[in-house]
Design a protein around this motif. Structure first.
Motif, PDB file in Angstrom:
ATOM      1  N   ARG A   1      -8.599  -9.717   2.763  1.00 30.51           N
ATOM      2  CA  ARG A   1      -9.806  -8.966   3.111  1.00 30.51           C
ATOM      3  C   ARG A   1      -9.517  -7.963   4.229  1.00 30.51           C
ATOM      4  O   ARG A   1     -10.132  -6.909   4.315  1.00 30.51           O
ATOM      5  CB  ARG A   1     -10.933  -9.909   3.555  1.00 30.51           C
ATOM      6  CG  ARG A   1     -11.460 -10.812   2.458  1.00 30.51           C
ATOM      7  CD  ARG A   1     -12.527 -11.768   2.981  1.00 30.51           C
ATOM      8  NE  ARG A   1     -13.804 -11.083   3.175  1.00 30.51           N
ATOM      9  CZ  ARG A   1     -14.325 -10.788   4.356  1.00 30.51           C
ATOM     10  NH1 ARG A   1     -13.687 -11.093   5.467  1.00 30.51           N
ATOM     11  NH2 ARG A   1     -15.487 -10.193   4.435  1.00 30.51           N
ATOM     12  N   ASP A   2      -8.567  -8.302   5.112  1.00 33.16           N
ATOM     13  CA  ASP A   2      -8.294  -7.456   6.268  1.00 33.16           C
ATOM     14  C   ASP A   2      -6.980  -6.683   6.156  1.00 33.16           C
ATOM     15  O   ASP A   2      -6.647  -5.900   7.048  1.00 33.16           O
ATOM     16  CB  ASP A   2      -8.302  -8.310   7.546  1.00 33.16           C
ATOM     17  CG  ASP A   2      -9.667  -8.923   7.788  1.00 33.16           C
ATOM     18  OD1 ASP A   2     -10.623  -8.151   8.004  1.00 33.16           O
ATOM     19  OD2 ASP A   2      -9.799 -10.159   7.736  1.00 33.16           O
TER      20      ASP A   2
ATOM     21  N   ASP B   1      -1.566  -1.661   3.134  1.00 31.75           N
ATOM     22  CA  ASP B   1      -2.789  -1.312   3.859  1.00 31.75           C
ATOM     23  C   ASP B   1      -3.019  -2.404   4.892  1.00 31.75           C
ATOM     24  O   ASP B   1      -3.709  -3.393   4.632  1.00 31.75           O
ATOM     25  CB  ASP B   1      -3.971  -1.210   2.890  1.00 31.75           C
ATOM     26  CG  ASP B   1      -5.250  -0.748   3.587  1.00 31.75           C
ATOM     27  OD1 ASP B   1      -5.169  -0.324   4.755  1.00 31.75           O
ATOM     28  OD2 ASP B   1      -6.325  -0.841   2.974  1.00 31.75           O
ATOM     29  N   LEU B   2      -2.411  -2.236   6.055  1.00 31.16           N
ATOM     30  CA  LEU B   2      -2.401  -3.292   7.067  1.00 31.16           C
ATOM     31  C   LEU B   2      -3.617  -3.197   7.985  1.00 31.16           C
ATOM     32  O   LEU B   2      -4.162  -2.109   8.187  1.00 31.16           O
ATOM     33  CB  LEU B   2      -1.120  -3.200   7.898  1.00 31.16           C
ATOM     34  CG  LEU B   2       0.190  -3.367   7.118  1.00 31.16           C
ATOM     35  CD1 LEU B   2       1.380  -3.197   8.042  1.00 31.16           C
ATOM     36  CD2 LEU B   2       0.232  -4.719   6.415  1.00 31.16           C
ATOM     37  N   PRO B   3      -4.019  -4.320   8.564  1.00 28.16           N
ATOM     38  CA  PRO B   3      -5.122  -4.282   9.534  1.00 28.16           C
ATOM     39  C   PRO B   3      -4.722  -3.497  10.771  1.00 28.16           C
ATOM     40  O   PRO B   3      -3.528  -3.332  11.077  1.00 28.16           O
ATOM     41  CB  PRO B   3      -5.364  -5.767   9.857  1.00 28.16           C
ATOM     42  CG  PRO B   3      -4.108  -6.463   9.469  1.00 28.16           C
ATOM     43  CD  PRO B   3      -3.516  -5.694   8.331  1.00 28.16           C
ATOM     44  N   ASP B   4      -5.711  -3.032  11.511  1.00 27.82           N
ATOM     45  CA  ASP B   4      -5.444  -2.178  12.676  1.00 27.82           C
ATOM     46  C   ASP B   4      -4.631  -2.889  13.749  1.00 27.82           C
ATOM     47  O   ASP B   4      -3.930  -2.225  14.526  1.00 27.82           O
ATOM     48  CB  ASP B   4      -6.773  -1.695  13.287  1.00 27.82           C
ATOM     49  CG  ASP B   4      -7.494  -0.710  12.389  1.00 27.82           C
ATOM     50  OD1 ASP B   4      -6.834  -0.122  11.502  1.00 27.82           O
ATOM     51  OD2 ASP B   4      -8.716  -0.535  12.563  1.00 27.82           O
TER      52      ASP B   4
ATOM     53  N   PHE C   1       2.137  -9.883   0.967  1.00 26.40           N
ATOM     54  CA  PHE C   1       1.502 -10.568   2.093  1.00 26.40           C
ATOM     55  C   PHE C   1       0.026 -10.180   2.166  1.00 26.40           C
ATOM     56  O   PHE C   1      -0.350  -9.053   1.820  1.00 26.40           O
ATOM     57  CB  PHE C   1       2.189 -10.190   3.404  1.00 26.40           C
ATOM     58  CG  PHE C   1       3.665 -10.499   3.418  1.00 26.40           C
ATOM     59  CD1 PHE C   1       4.116 -11.726   3.879  1.00 26.40           C
ATOM     60  CD2 PHE C   1       4.587  -9.584   2.939  1.00 26.40           C
ATOM     61  CE1 PHE C   1       5.469 -12.032   3.861  1.00 26.40           C
ATOM     62  CE2 PHE C   1       5.943  -9.872   2.922  1.00 26.40           C
ATOM     63  CZ  PHE C   1       6.393 -11.104   3.386  1.00 26.40           C
ATOM     64  N   SER C   2      -0.778 -11.107   2.605  1.00 26.12           N
ATOM     65  CA  SER C   2      -2.199 -10.833   2.819  1.00 26.12           C
ATOM     66  C   SER C   2      -2.562 -11.202   4.252  1.00 26.12           C
ATOM     67  O   SER C   2      -1.953 -12.093   4.855  1.00 26.12           O
ATOM     68  CB  SER C   2      -3.069 -11.636   1.840  1.00 26.12           C
ATOM     69  OG  SER C   2      -2.919 -13.032   2.055  1.00 26.12           O
TER      70      SER C   2
ATOM     71  N   PRO D   1      -4.888  -4.285  -5.497  1.00 26.22           N
ATOM     72  CA  PRO D   1      -5.705  -4.441  -4.289  1.00 26.22           C
ATOM     73  C   PRO D   1      -6.437  -3.169  -3.888  1.00 26.22           C
ATOM     74  O   PRO D   1      -7.400  -3.219  -3.134  1.00 26.22           O
ATOM     75  CB  PRO D   1      -4.677  -4.851  -3.225  1.00 26.22           C
ATOM     76  CG  PRO D   1      -3.396  -4.232  -3.695  1.00 26.22           C
ATOM     77  CD  PRO D   1      -3.451  -4.345  -5.196  1.00 26.22           C
ATOM     78  N   GLN D   2      -5.978  -2.014  -4.406  1.00 23.03           N
ATOM     79  CA  GLN D   2      -6.639  -0.755  -4.059  1.00 23.03           C
ATOM     80  C   GLN D   2      -7.984  -0.602  -4.760  1.00 23.03           C
ATOM     81  O   GLN D   2      -8.828   0.184  -4.330  1.00 23.03           O
ATOM     82  CB  GLN D   2      -5.738   0.421  -4.442  1.00 23.03           C
ATOM     83  CG  GLN D   2      -4.381   0.386  -3.773  1.00 23.03           C
ATOM     84  CD  GLN D   2      -3.447   1.417  -4.376  1.00 23.03           C
ATOM     85  OE1 GLN D   2      -3.045   2.377  -3.706  1.00 23.03           O
ATOM     86  NE2 GLN D   2      -3.096   1.244  -5.629  1.00 23.03           N
TER      87      GLN D   2
END
Length: 387
Positions: free
Chosen positions: A80-81, A119-122, A294-295, A146-147
């Motif tokens: 989710r993140d 698309d990594l979290p901030d 990885f998530s 995932p996009q």
């Protein structure tokens, strides 16, 4: 000089401050595994222009996603993140259109054919592939793209493609990070270090706890799946030393996609983490030990137990004693036995304790709050007379 009550309050305040973020130690935990997600392996059930391919629903909200950070319908999916996938392929409708290939990390030609989806979290400020090669295009499994997929699936997506495929969800063929690592570590070397696969650095806004999912299996050979996964806090990505680590233990492999989850708590700005692997028997794995992706999921902060004034993880007689001995004191809001957060130890804090306890324990003769107030007033009067 502090009297007994004030001393208890001082100790309580030190304890509370000591539990602050800056005083806590980094914690790494293996949370467990979600095995055989979606119950499928490498592409089948085609051709796509006649019937939909089976796709692993790692990004699809499902009650089966028991390691999702959120349990709300529509939100029970992984990553989710943030997420990172490597060596992916988008051939539609023929998922096997391209032959398999591999390249070194950063190979621009390879990545033009088999792109990394990241698309990594901030709070992840840097990342690095530690494996020596990225592999894609072989008979690997199809997973949610995932996009496009995040929660509720668009099952009509395939009908917008040409040729159309009824009920097809958006998919991507996974790739893997494989081989030795870039620093010479062989995953088949039982006496050596785990072979690095990927690492990252956290920044200033890192949440108190987050969950890292590691996707494995779903490949065309079950022997090429890691036999064990490691998450380590390191001094440098790849060539540094290990401060602490946690292992998944021995993991199964059957060509069905699995995700293994690691929880990281109280990470500080600048902390570095690396994921490494050990392969299965070197005679059958030939040093191959691939990880697909990885998530990242931020875990909700768990509030302390209401009425746990001593901070020992349970609400019991010791918490009542702390409330009783500090009754009437003014404290920082929420400190010590201030269960209702009004900055004073009073009757409301007793109520918080009693409700948290689940009732007043029969072994303790607890006076009613009003009676306690009266007793304390009388004791204060006696004390003033003696002075």
């Amino acid at each position: 000089m502090l009297n007994g009550t004030k001393l208890l309050l001082a100790i309580a305040l030190v304890f509370v401050v000591g539990r602050g973020r800056e005083a806590r130690a980094l914690e790494l935990n293996y949370a467990g595994a979600h095995l055989d997600i979606g119950g499928t392996f490498f592409p089948g059930a085609g051709p796509a222009d006649q019937s939909a391919y089976v796709v692993v629903p790692w990004r699809t909200s499902s009650v089966n996603n028991t390691f999702a950070a959120v349990d709300e319908p529509g939100q029970r999916y992984y990553g989710r993140d943030g997420y990172a996938l490597f060596g992916t392929r988008f051939d539609y409708p023929n998922a096997n259109a391209a032959p398999g290939s591999s390249g070194a990390p950063g190979d621009t030609f390879f990545e033009s054919l088999f792109p990394n989806l990241i698309d990594l979290p901030d709070f992840i400020v840097d990342s690095q592939i530690l494996a020596s090669k990225v592999v894609g295009g072989y008979g690997y499994v199809l997973i949610d793209d995932p996009q496009i997929t995040a929660g509720i699936v668009d099952f009509q997506w395939g009908e917008s493609q040409s040729p159309q495929s009824f009920g097809q969800r958006p998919y991507v063929k996974l790739g893997i990070l494989d081989g030795w690592d870039q620093f010479g570590n062989d995953p088949a070397n039982v006496d050596g270090l785990p072979a690095g696969r990927w690492g990252f650095e956290v920044g200033a806004d890192t949440p108190a706890s987050f969950r890292l999912g590691v996707m494995v299996d779903g490949t065309d050979n079950a022997n090429f799946v890691p036999g064990e996964i490691f998450l380590a806090n390191v001094t440098a990505l790849g060539s540094g030393s290990v401060n602490d680590f946690v292992s998944s233990g021995a993991i199964p492999s059957n060509r069905f996609v699995d995700m293994h989850f690691f929880d990281i708590s109280d990470a500080q700005e600048g902390d570095l983490f690396a994921v490494g692997v050990k392969s299965r028997d070197g005679a059958i794995s030939f040093g191959n030990s691939g990880i697909s992706g990885f998530s990242f999921d931020i875990l909700p902060e768990v509030a302390g137990l209401a009425g746990d004034y001593t901070g020992d993880g349970k609400v019991d007689a010791a918490d009542y004693t702390m409330w009783r001995d500090t009754y009437g004191d003014s404290v920082a809001a929420g400190a010590g036995a201030d269960g209702d957060g009004d900055g004073a130890i009073g009757d409301g804090d007793y109520t918080v304790w009693a409700e948290g306890y689940g009732g007043v324990p029969s072994t303790i003769a607890v006076p009613e709050p009003g009676a306690v107030t009266l007793c304390l007033v009388l004791l204060a009067g006696l004390a003033s007379r003696r002075q």
